[in-house]
Write a protein that holds these residues in place. Sequence first.
Motif, mmCIF file in Angstrom:
data_model
loop_
_atom_site.group_PDB
_atom_site.id
_atom_site.type_symbol
_atom_site.label_atom_id
_atom_site.label_comp_id
_atom_site.label_asym_id
_atom_site.label_seq_id
_atom_site.Cartn_x
_atom_site.Cartn_y
_atom_site.Cartn_z
ATOM 1 N N TYR A 1 -12.771 6.934 -3.907
ATOM 2 C CA TYR A 1 -11.982 6.576 -2.551
ATOM 3 C C TYR A 1 -10.602 5.425 -3.568
ATOM 4 N N VAL A 2 -10.967 4.059 -4.280
ATOM 5 C CA VAL A 2 -10.439 3.202 -3.901
ATOM 6 C C VAL A 2 -9.130 3.891 -6.240
ATOM 7 N N ASN A 3 -8.546 3.706 -6.488
ATOM 8 C CA ASN A 3 -8.379 4.405 -7.643
ATOM 9 C C ASN A 3 -7.663 2.654 -8.327
ATOM 10 N N ILE A 4 -7.579 2.671 -9.565
ATOM 11 C CA ILE A 4 -7.021 0.921 -10.224
ATOM 12 C C ILE A 4 -6.633 2.032 -11.465
ATOM 13 N N ASP B 1 -7.559 5.555 -0.370
ATOM 14 C CA ASP B 1 -8.304 6.692 -0.011
ATOM 15 C C ASP B 1 -6.541 7.893 -0.512
ATOM 16 N N ASN B 2 -6.564 7.457 -1.838
ATOM 17 C CA ASN B 2 -5.334 8.726 -1.346
ATOM 18 C C ASN B 2 -3.886 8.059 -1.468
ATOM 19 N N LEU B 3 -3.698 6.999 -0.572
ATOM 20 C CA LEU B 3 -2.608 6.382 -0.289
ATOM 21 C C LEU B 3 -2.174 4.930 -1.757
ATOM 22 N N ILE C 1 -2.711 1.661 4.717
ATOM 23 C CA ILE C 1 -4.259 1.505 3.909
ATOM 24 C C ILE C 1 -4.777 -0.554 4.501
ATOM 25 N N ARG C 2 -4.537 -1.409 5.421
ATOM 26 C CA ARG C 2 -4.826 -2.263 5.517
ATOM 27 C C ARG C 2 -5.548 -2.452 7.073
#
Length: 313
Positions: free
Chosen positions: A3-6, A63-65, A74-75
């Motif tokens: 869901y979150v990619n850093i 979420d791919n954004l 996103i917010r």
Amino acid sequence: MSYVNINHIYKSYGEEQVLDNVSFVIERGECFGLIGPNGAGKSTLIDIITGLTPFNSGNVQVDNLNVPTDIVTIRKQIGLVPQEIALMQELNAIANLEYFGGLYGLSGKLLKERIQEALEVIGLTNHVKKPVKTFSGGMQRRLNIAAGILHRPNFLILDEPTVGVDPQSRNKIFEFIKYMIHEYGTTVLYTSHYMEEVEALCDRLFILDKGHQIGYGSQSEIKQMVQDNVKWYLEIEQAPLNFDNQLTQKLSGVQQVISNQNKYHLIVDPLEFSTKALLNLIADLQLELTTLNKEELSLEEAFLQLTGKSLRD
């Protein structure tokens, strides 16, 4: 599913490198722990994820954004509960939640329903008309959380949510986190200095120190990073006051001693430590050993071994 990619985040202020090649993934619907000593870079990383602070290079996706390109969208998915209490002290709980609900675009019947739901989840339905300034610290923390969940966020960021709260409020916050994950599939990013909280709530975690990755993975994987260290537990009948010092000064391989009255936890390097030497020391001091057991390292002990034991500000 992530869901979150850093990805390879670098952030500096002038010559100070705050984040240095930080990368991790948060899976959808999990409670993920972000931990580290003071000054590790946790707050900066949260500000980057929420679009409050720009980064020098790398990529952040929710979420791919992409951040910051899609930050407005996103917010709408994020609920941020900051470390500081963000409430209007003169107003009551309802008025505070009406204000924050309005910021999320909620109104009318839906806003009333969400306020009632949030108050029930955090256990404040009996205090809705009292000014916030009359609330205990734990009650204010819980209302602070309610303000962040009115819009049922897909991604909830909780930054030190239990600082200064009583055990009952802390337990209520734990119940709430589990409720959000189970009921709505919420993805949670949780920061805390209380390792027992992380151990109870987070399946996976990322340890950050001075902007660098120190550990990343499941709790068992983090503990395996210090698997060469072993913990022994012993109880001594009427131990002398300086017994801690005796253990560290006269025994090879003792890295840390945690004591409570006549009970001692020793974290040791098994290649250097000798139980025979320990027993000889106890005999030389004419002490009575009542218990000696080998134990598994806790998450907190593994954390201290990975980041060091010195206090940082």
